[in-house]
Design a protein around this motif. Structure first.
Motif, short mmCIF file in Angstrom:
data_model
loop_
_atom_site.label_atom_id
_atom_site.label_comp_id
_atom_site.label_asym_id
_atom_site.label_seq_id
_atom_site.Cartn_x
_atom_site.Cartn_y
_atom_site.Cartn_z
N UNK A 186 0.85 -1.19 0.00
CA UNK A 186 0.00 0.00 0.00
C UNK A 186 0.88 1.23 0.00
N UNK A 187 0.58 2.18 -0.85
CA UNK A 187 1.33 3.43 -0.90
C UNK A 187 0.48 4.57 -0.35
N UNK A 188 -0.40 5.12 -1.18
CA UNK A 188 -1.22 6.26 -0.75
C UNK A 188 -2.35 6.47 -1.75
N UNK A 189 -3.24 7.38 -1.40
CA UNK A 189 -4.29 7.81 -2.32
C UNK A 189 -3.68 8.79 -3.33
N UNK A 190 -4.41 9.14 -4.38
CA UNK A 190 -3.87 10.08 -5.36
C UNK A 190 -3.44 11.42 -4.78
N UNK A 191 -4.08 11.86 -3.67
CA UNK A 191 -3.70 13.13 -3.07
C UNK A 191 -3.71 13.10 -1.56
N UNK A 192 -3.50 11.93 -0.97
CA UNK A 192 -3.56 11.82 0.49
C UNK A 192 -2.81 10.59 0.97
N UNK A 193 -2.36 10.63 2.20
CA UNK A 193 -1.75 9.47 2.85
C UNK A 193 -2.83 8.62 3.52
N UNK A 208 9.41 6.72 1.61
CA UNK A 208 10.23 6.06 0.60
C UNK A 208 9.50 6.02 -0.72
N UNK A 209 8.27 5.47 -0.71
CA UNK A 209 7.47 5.41 -1.93
C UNK A 209 6.24 6.31 -1.84
N UNK A 210 6.19 7.18 -0.83
CA UNK A 210 5.03 8.05 -0.63
C UNK A 210 5.50 9.49 -0.42
N UNK A 211 4.56 10.42 -0.59
CA UNK A 211 4.86 11.81 -0.25
C UNK A 211 4.94 11.94 1.26
N UNK A 212 5.94 12.67 1.73
CA UNK A 212 6.06 12.95 3.17
C UNK A 212 5.05 14.03 3.55
N UNK A 213 3.82 13.62 3.73
CA UNK A 213 2.73 14.56 3.96
C UNK A 213 2.89 15.33 5.26
N UNK A 214 2.59 16.61 5.22
CA UNK A 214 2.64 17.44 6.42
C UNK A 214 1.49 17.08 7.35
N UNK A 215 0.32 16.78 6.77
CA UNK A 215 -0.79 16.32 7.61
C UNK A 215 -0.48 14.95 8.18
N UNK A 216 0.15 14.09 7.40
CA UNK A 216 0.58 12.79 7.92
C UNK A 216 1.47 12.96 9.14
N UNK A 217 2.44 13.86 9.04
CA UNK A 217 3.34 14.11 10.17
C UNK A 217 2.56 14.66 11.36
N UNK A 245 -10.47 -0.31 10.76
CA UNK A 245 -10.89 1.00 10.26
C UNK A 245 -9.74 1.58 9.47
N UNK A 246 -10.01 2.66 8.73
CA UNK A 246 -8.95 3.32 7.96
C UNK A 246 -9.38 4.74 7.60
N UNK A 247 -8.39 5.57 7.32
CA UNK A 247 -8.70 6.94 6.89
C UNK A 247 -7.58 7.50 6.03
N UNK A 248 -7.95 8.48 5.19
CA UNK A 248 -7.00 9.27 4.42
C UNK A 248 -6.73 10.57 5.17
N UNK A 249 -5.56 11.17 4.91
CA UNK A 249 -5.30 12.49 5.47
C UNK A 249 -4.42 13.28 4.50
N UNK A 250 -4.64 14.58 4.48
CA UNK A 250 -3.87 15.48 3.64
C UNK A 250 -4.37 16.90 3.86
N UNK A 251 -3.62 17.87 3.39
CA UNK A 251 -4.01 19.26 3.60
C UNK A 251 -5.37 19.56 2.98
N UNK A 252 -5.56 19.15 1.73
CA UNK A 252 -6.85 19.38 1.07
C UNK A 252 -7.93 18.48 1.65
#
Length: 296
Positions: A186-193, A208-217, A245-252
């Motif tokens: 599993x990597x990430x969503x198109x615009x979210x971790x 490594x294979x994902x964006x280092x999301x600020x919301x993720x941090x 359970x699961x969720x996405x996170x990102x600035x947008x």
């Protein structure tokens, strides 16, 4: 969606100009090859006034993205933050999504940029994936190989991959896609971790294979504050389809709960999940309803 009108102002190379009156080149590598870097930032209307959430982290990442793809970055981060607040004021925006973009001067050669411009615009935007739980599918597209392009940089061209994945998901009747990496993890969503919950713990793919999301941090920081065990490890689709359970996170996106992944529906009610707790806590943080800055 209308992003600007005849009165909208944007910031362009040190000046504030009417968005409707600005122009750009049709002969640049940014348009032809996706050679540009950008950020997504949010401002919130708090009881302390309009606040840009983690402005410095976002502009520092913009700088780092430029460096990773060999683009000049001749701007001062402190000044960019100052100008962004002024941009919000000029447009009378209190809750806003902010988009800085660095793009190239005319050049059709496949070489590093020498001359670049910066544009910052802003508009009102609700949570990108809405406020309902999401139905997600595993994408037929993979995240780009990290040896082929700097995955940790927000490069415009990388997001063709995201557009393809989301378009595919919606064509199949899903709300969003989830991409795997080249190893099938599993990597990430198109615009979210992504985070998954299992037996009272949270898990998320490692960098490594994902964006280092600020919301993720930020979510990881909140887990430490709330004494929620968080583990970064490679996760398989089987792990996901056995999760609670699961969720996405990102600035947008902010924090968006996932109802199901293809045929698998998560057994824990969203309201009872760790993700829902973090969703409430995150909202308190960005609205400055509690003084998390003291402990984060």
């Amino acid at each position: 969606m209308q992003y600007f009108n005849s009165n909208t102002m944007l910031y362009l190379n040190g000046r504030f100009e009417k968005a409707a009156a600005t122009t750009t080149t049709l002969y640049g590598a940014s348009l032809h090859y996706g050679y540009a870097v950008f950020e997504g930032i949010r401002a919130y209307n708090t009881h302390n006034g309009t606040r840009i959430f983690k402005a410095r982290e976002h502009f520092e990442r913009l700088k780092r993205s430029a460096e990773l793809v060999h683009m000049p970055f001749p701007w001062d981060v402190n000044d960019l933050i100052k100008q962004t607040y002024k941009l919000l004021e000029l447009n009378n925006l209190k809750d806003a999504y902010i988009r800085p973009l660095i793009y190239c001067a005319p050049n059709m050669q496949l070489v590093a940029a020498k001359d670049v411009s910066i544009m910052i615009c802003a508009w009102e935007w609700e949570a990108y994936l809405g406020n309902e739980q999401l139905q997600v599918c595993i994408s037929g597209y993979e995240r780009p190989n990290p040896k082929s392009t700097p995955i940790q940089a927000k490069v415009s061209g990388n997001y063709v991959n995201s557009i393809l994945a989301t378009t595919e998901a919606k064509a199949k009747g899903f709300d969003e896609a989830l991409l795997l990496d080249g190893e099938g993890n599993i990597a990430e969503a198109p615009g979210a971790n992504i985070f998954i919950e299992k037996n009272g713990r949270l898990y998320t793919p490692p960098l490594g294979n994902i964006l280092a999301g600020i919301t993720r941090a930020t979510v990881i920081e909140l887990c430490h504050v709330l004494d929620i065990e968080i583990i970064e490890k490679h996760l398989s689709v089987t792990d996901l389809k056995h999760a609670d359970s699961a969720f996405f996170c990102g600035t947008a996106t902010e924090i968006a709960g996932i109802r199901s992944v293809e045929e698998y529906a998560f057994p824990i009610k969203w309201s009872e999940s760790i993700g829902a707790t973090l969703q409430r806590t995150y909202k308190c943080l960005v609205l400055e309803k509690q003084n998390y800055e003291v402990i984060i």
